[in-house]
Enzyme design. Structure first.
Site, PDB file in Angstrom:
ATOM      1  N   LYS A   6      18.666 -20.530  -0.824  1.00 55.20           N
ATOM      2  CA  LYS A   6      19.531 -19.488  -1.396  1.00 55.20           C
ATOM      3  C   LYS A   6      18.658 -18.454  -2.079  1.00 55.20           C
ATOM      4  CE  LYS A   6      23.233 -18.585  -4.667  1.00 55.20           C
ATOM      5  NZ  LYS A   6      24.317 -19.132  -5.490  1.00 55.20           N
ATOM      6  N   LYS A  13      21.472 -18.993   3.006  1.00 53.08           N
ATOM      7  CA  LYS A  13      22.297 -17.915   2.462  1.00 53.08           C
ATOM      8  C   LYS A  13      21.458 -16.828   1.848  1.00 53.08           C
ATOM      9  CE  LYS A  13      25.385 -17.495  -1.415  1.00 53.08           C
ATOM     10  NZ  LYS A  13      25.820 -17.996  -2.638  1.00 53.08           N
TER      11      LYS A  13
HETATM   12  C1  PBG Z   1      27.386 -18.950  -7.668  1.00 52.87           C
HETATM   13  C2  PBG Z   1      27.537 -18.457  -6.274  1.00 52.87           C
HETATM   14  C3  PBG Z   1      27.247 -17.192  -5.775  1.00 52.87           C
HETATM   15  C4  PBG Z   1      27.631 -17.185  -4.450  1.00 52.87           C
HETATM   16  C5  PBG Z   1      28.103 -18.460  -4.147  1.00 52.87           C
HETATM   17  N1  PBG Z   1      28.019 -19.232  -5.293  1.00 52.87           N
HETATM   18  C6  PBG Z   1      26.755 -15.973  -6.460  1.00 52.87           C
HETATM   19  C7  PBG Z   1      25.457 -15.976  -7.140  1.00 52.87           C
HETATM   20  O1  PBG Z   1      24.617 -16.867  -6.960  1.00 52.87           O
HETATM   21  O2  PBG Z   1      25.281 -15.052  -7.921  1.00 52.87           O
HETATM   22  C8  PBG Z   1      27.557 -15.988  -3.533  1.00 52.87           C
HETATM   23  C9  PBG Z   1      28.620 -15.901  -2.521  1.00 52.87           C
HETATM   24  C10 PBG Z   1      28.863 -14.571  -1.924  1.00 52.87           C
HETATM   25  O3  PBG Z   1      28.216 -13.543  -2.233  1.00 52.87           O
HETATM   26  O4  PBG Z   1      29.754 -14.518  -1.070  1.00 52.87           O
HETATM   27  N2  PBG Z   1      26.193 -19.609  -7.935  1.00 52.87           N
HETATM   28 ZN    ZN Z   2      25.885 -19.938 -10.164  1.00 53.37          ZN
END
Ligand code: PBG
Ligand code: ZN
Length: 322
Positions: free
Chosen positions: A191, A244
């Site tokens: 991520k 992701k």
């Molecule tokens: C929270 C989370 C996020 C997303 C999924 N879980 C945002 C982030 O890490 O700031 C992103 C999902 C998306 O942009 O569709 N940890």
């Molecule tokens: Zn988070």
């Protein structure tokens, strides 16, 4: 001369030789569940996406089931935030109540609960904060406690998105200790600290109140390092691996699929969705064709499943093409 056009000559031949497909049961639909009652609030930067209170979830759950989509991914929007993010493990919070409501209405639907603190902390970070830094090890028990709360409510799968090191092992151990040996862990392994999460943070109210997430999410420059994240989560007992964002990171997705024999999930994130919707609203692209082409690209890169806000539309389009 090699004549590759031979196999493109008719639609039937093209169907026969097609290497990849997108099907409704490849798709996972994210849902934002809000505290409170009787409201469906559209998310401005994500046309077609809304926040639902638990009592209003029925309408969208019925649409998910009739579209043939097999899984939903839940995010909570609580009515209070604190330093610890205690709403994350509140058994009467929106996510736990939503899990119970969905399981009562559609027992066969796979319910995945996102596990993170950022929607619940007053500072908006994914872990505990001390002196301006995000604590790793002190955050783990809170994530584990949240995962157990979702399992107790009936979640099939928990999906930690926080990017603390060691959280998959901590969550797996806590689930096993509490008797939830069959609840699976879908880990957001690769991520990245991405600008593509902007619309999600509007939707979930989870933007960090100071700094950014670059001390825990990955540097977008690093592809090789993603494989170390994947290996760590596999070793800790993950059942699924998420990569992701998806589109700007198809290389990461493909490399992950090369080295990992767990089911790999692509997360087609909020900013990717918003860009397509904006261009489509202007009449600049053909939304249906672009969405299906993007999803196909993720399958071609090796994803077994795709988390996408386009899931309901895409499932309906795929169905019409049959
Ligand atoms: C929270 C989370 C996020 C997303 C999924 N879980 C945002 C982030 O890490 O700031 C992103 C999902 C998306 O942009 O569709 N940890
Ligand atoms: Zn988070």
């Amino acid at each position: 001369m090699e004549r590759l056009r031979r196999l493109r000559r008719t639609a039937a031949i093209r169907d026969l030789v097609r290497e990849n497909h997108v099907r409704a049961d490849d798709l996972i639909y994210p849902l934002f569940v809000a505290a409170g009652n009787d409201s469906v609030t559209p998310v401005e930067s994500m046309p077609g996406v809304s926040q639902y209170t638990v009592d209003r979830l029925g309408e969208v759950i019925d649409r998910v089931v009739s579209a043939g989509v097999k899984a939903v991914l839940l995010f909570g929007i609580p009515d209070h935030k604190d330093e610890q993010g205690s709403g994350a493990w509140d058994e009467e919070g929106p996510v736990c109540r939503a899990i119970r409501a969905i399981k009562a209405r559609a027992p066969g639907l796979v319910v995945i609960a996102d596990v993170c603190l950022c929607e619940y902390t007053s500072h908006g970070h994914c872990g505990l904060v001390h002196d301006g830094s995000i604590l790793n090890d002190a955050t783990l028990p809170l994530l584990a406690k949240s995962a157990v709360a979702y399992a107790r409510a009936g979640a099939d799968i928990v999906a930690p998105s926080d990017m603390m090191d060691g959280r998959v092992a901590a969550i797996r151990a806590a689930l096993d200790e509490s008797g939830f040996v069959d609840v699976a862990v879908m880990s957001y392994s690769a991520k990245f600290a991405s600008a593509y999460y902007g619309p999600f943070r509007d939707a979930a109210g989870s933007a960090p109140q100071f700094g950014d997430r670059r001390t825990y999410q990955m540097d977008p420059a690093n592809g090789r390092e993603a494989l170390r994240e994947v290996a760590a989560d596999v070793a800790e007992g993950a059942d699924f691996i998420i990569a992701k964002p998806a589109l700007a990171y198809l290389d990461v997705l493909a490399r992950t699929c090369d080295v990992c024999d767990l089911p790999v999930v692509a997360y087609n994130v909020s900013g990717e969705y918003a860009m397509v919707k904006a261009a489509a609203a202007n009449g600049w692209i053909d939304e249906r064709r672009v969405v299906l082409e993007n999803l196909l690209a993720m399958k071609r890169a090796g994803a077994r499943m795709i988390i996408t806000y386009h899931a309901l539309d895409a499932a309906e389009w795929i169905h019409e093409e049959r």
